[in-house]
Structures are given as structure tokens and as C-alpha cells.
Design an enzyme around this catalytic site. Structure first.
Site, PDB file in Angstrom:
ATOM      1  CB  CYS A  90      -0.929  -0.046   1.212  1.00 46.33           C
ATOM      2  SG  CYS A  90      -1.767   1.520   1.569  1.00 46.33           S
ATOM      3  CB  CYS A  93       0.362   1.800   4.167  1.00 46.95           C
ATOM      4  SG  CYS A  93      -1.343   1.226   3.965  1.00 46.95           S
TER       5      CYS A  93
END
Length: 331
Positions: A90, A93
């Protein structure tokens, strides 16, 4: 702050997980969301222990799993625990997690950061209703509190943590944990290296919603170092966000349904699929259309598939299978 994690629709800097949350073989009941105000001192969860009773923890940043989350519940009786639900693949993230880790150290025992890898912990992913990542929540006195979804600027994250501390104090949770070995935290990870200039410029642009500038910065980084995998993955992520900006799911799906052989329409709905976590649907759609197109359209479909492979991760079994099928179609 809200009691329930926000929905993914329209969120900037978040990857939708709506199709990935039910992969566990056993799924517990989601924790009943409750506002911090509902956990009154002496009520469920009780009041926190004082500073003199401070717990000793190995680190202010801990990795937790479906099996060890009970430790977080117990810890939240003394200090608020911030929960970061993330994944290795991600992009947002990787932007947010260092901010959370840095703030956890800065608050010096007044909060603990619990990191949850959604790929390895499907039960917690479902329990926190994490339809998109990064999802950030808190646990105060054993009770969950939804905070935000997506990568926020550090100043906004700090404001959220201050609100969490205020809510916790109102409910008798005002302790401080001590790190084993004293301060500084002996087990804390070293301060992350500063980002390369073009990566930092791209992140700053994403925070402002300026995807065009972010794309240009990542492309410059790749031109300077074609082996910069972080820049390649970042470019794939921000390009997807840019393409979806201003489009609606209904419009994209209607266009694809009306023109099943139009590669442009199929590319549009494939973007929607991948952003919604429907990885196999996106791969299958483009691999089905690939043999029917030629020339520039064929190259556009191939390039989009390669971009998706960067988003999902080269080691993901779905990527391995899709690469194999694409190679068969190419040769």
C-alpha cells in the site's frame, strides 16, 4: 473523530480493501463501536492505572496479530492505543506509517502505536471494518474508536492524537507506559532516512491533491534511476488516483457495459476494480480484452496490467498467475 471508520468513497490516499476483508477462516464479531464518552470512569474498561503503576512495554510501536490483540485491549486500560491497519504493498501506508511511528515516540509513553498487517490478520481487518487502507483507529479502555482513513499530513495526524488524549483523559485513561531499558526506547526503530527529494516532493503534492505534480516528480525520479522500485510503485499509485479523479463508479460501469469491446471503457472500469480491491476482476477484465485489440490499444492494455502488478506486488500469487497468462497471450 467518528465512532465508525469512514467509508472509502472519495477518500484521498487510501487503497480500498472491500473485497479482501473476508479471507480469514474464522471471523469474530466486530467490536461494538462506541464513542470515547461512553466509557465512563468506573464503567466498562474501568479507570486507568496511575503513572506510578506504569506498565513496561518492549516498544512504543508494536506489531499485533489476530492472536495477540488481547494485549492491546489490556494496554488500552492504561493509555490510548492507536491502531494502524496497513499493508506492505500500500503506497499511502508507506507515507502515513512513518508519521505515526514518529509521533508515537514523541508522545513518550502517553500513547502506544499498534500496527496491524491486513494481509496477515483478516480477523482484525474485518473487526475494524477496514474497507480501505491505511485505516487508523484507537482503543480506549478496551473500546474501539474510528479515527480516519487515508494518508493525512502530519499536522492533522497530531491534531487527531491530541483529541484522542483528551477523550481518554475524560474517561480516566491518562497513564503512561515505560519502555523496557528506559529512555530512549532501546527497541525503537531508528529514525527513518529522509526521503529522496523527488519522492518527498511527490508525497507533498499528493497531500495537496496535486496528482499531476506528483506524477511528474516520480517520473523524474525514475528517469534518474530506472531501478527505483519505490518510485515505480508510487507512480502507479498516483496515476490510478489521477485517472479516477472526478469519475463515478456508475459512469465507469455504464460505459463498460455499453461498450464491452471498447478497450478504453474496459480500462476505466478495471481502474475502478483495482481501487476497490477487486484485483482478480481487474486482471481478468484486461486479460480478456487483450487478445481482441491491436497496435496502440494493445500496448495500452499491457502497460496498464504492468502498472497493476506494481500496485499489488510482484510476489502476490494473483500477480504471478496474471503475468503467466499475459506471457502466454504475448507469445
Amino acid at each position: 473523530m467518528s465512532n465508525i471508520p469512514p467509508t472509502p468513497a472519495g477518500l484521498r490516499g487510501a487503497v480500498d480493501l472491500s473485497s479482501l476483508v473476508n479471507r480469514g477462516t474464522a471471523s469474530p464479531q466486530p467490536p461494538a463501536p462506541a464513542s470515547a464518552a461512553a466509557a465512563a470512569p468506573g464503567g466498562p474498561g474501568g479507570a486507568a492505572a496511575g503513572v506510578s503503576d506504569a506498565l513496561v512495554v518492549p516498544s512504543l510501536v508494536v506489531d499485533v496479530t489476530d492472536q495477540t490483540f488481547q494485549d492491546v485491549i489490556e494496554l488500552s486500560m492504561q493509555v490510548p492505543v492507536i491502531v494502524d491497519l496497513w499493508a506492505e504493498w500500500c503506497g499511502p501506508c508507506k507515507q502515513l506509517s512513518p508519521v505515526l511511528e514518529r509521533l508515537a515516540q514523541e508522545y513518550d509513553g502517553r500513547i502506544v502505536l499498534a500496527k496491524v498487517d491486513v494481509d496477515a490478520n483478516p480477523q482484525l481487518t474485518q473487526a475494524f471494518q477496514a474497507q480501505s487502507i491505511p485505516t487508523v483507529a484507537a482503543v480506549i479502555g478496551g473500546r474501539p474508536l474510528g479515527l480516519f482513513v487515508g494518508a493525512l499530513p502530519e499536522a492533522e495526524v497530531r491534531d487527531v492524537i491530541e483529541q484522542v488524549l483528551q477523550a481518554a483523559a475524560q474517561n480516566g485513561i491518562a497513564g503512561r507506559v515505560q519502555v523496557a531499558g528506559g529512555a530512549p526506547d532501546a527497541d525503537a526503530e531508528p529514525e527513518p532516512e529522509p526521503l529522496p527529494p523527488h519522492h518527498q516532493a511527490a508525497y507533498d503534492a499528493i497531500e495537496q491533491g496535486d496528482y499531476t505534480t506528483a506524477i511528474a516528480e516520480y517520473r523524474t525520479a525514475i528517469a534518474q534511476d530506472p531501478h527505483d522500485r519505490m518510485a515505480v510503485a508510487g507512480l502507479a499509485q498516483v496515476s490510478l488516483l489521477d485517472r479516477l479523479q472526478g469519475a463515478t463508479a456508475d459512469e465507469l460501469r455504464a460505459a463498460a457495459a455499453a461498450a464491452p469491446t471498447d478497450p478504453a471503457a474496459q480500462l476505466g472500469v478495471a481502474d475502478l476494480d483495482i481501487s476497490g480491491g477487486h484485483v482478480e476482476d481487474a486482471f481478468g477484465r484486461l486479460l480478456d480484452v487483450f487478445p481482441t485489440v491491436h497496435g496502440a490499444e494493445r500496448e495500452a492494455v499491457r502497460a496498464r496490467l504492468v502498472e497493476y502488478f506494481e500496485l499489488v506486488g510482484a510476489d502476490d500469487p494473483r500477480v504471478v498467475a496474471a503475468r503467466r497468462r499475459l506471457a502466454t497471450l504475448l507469445y
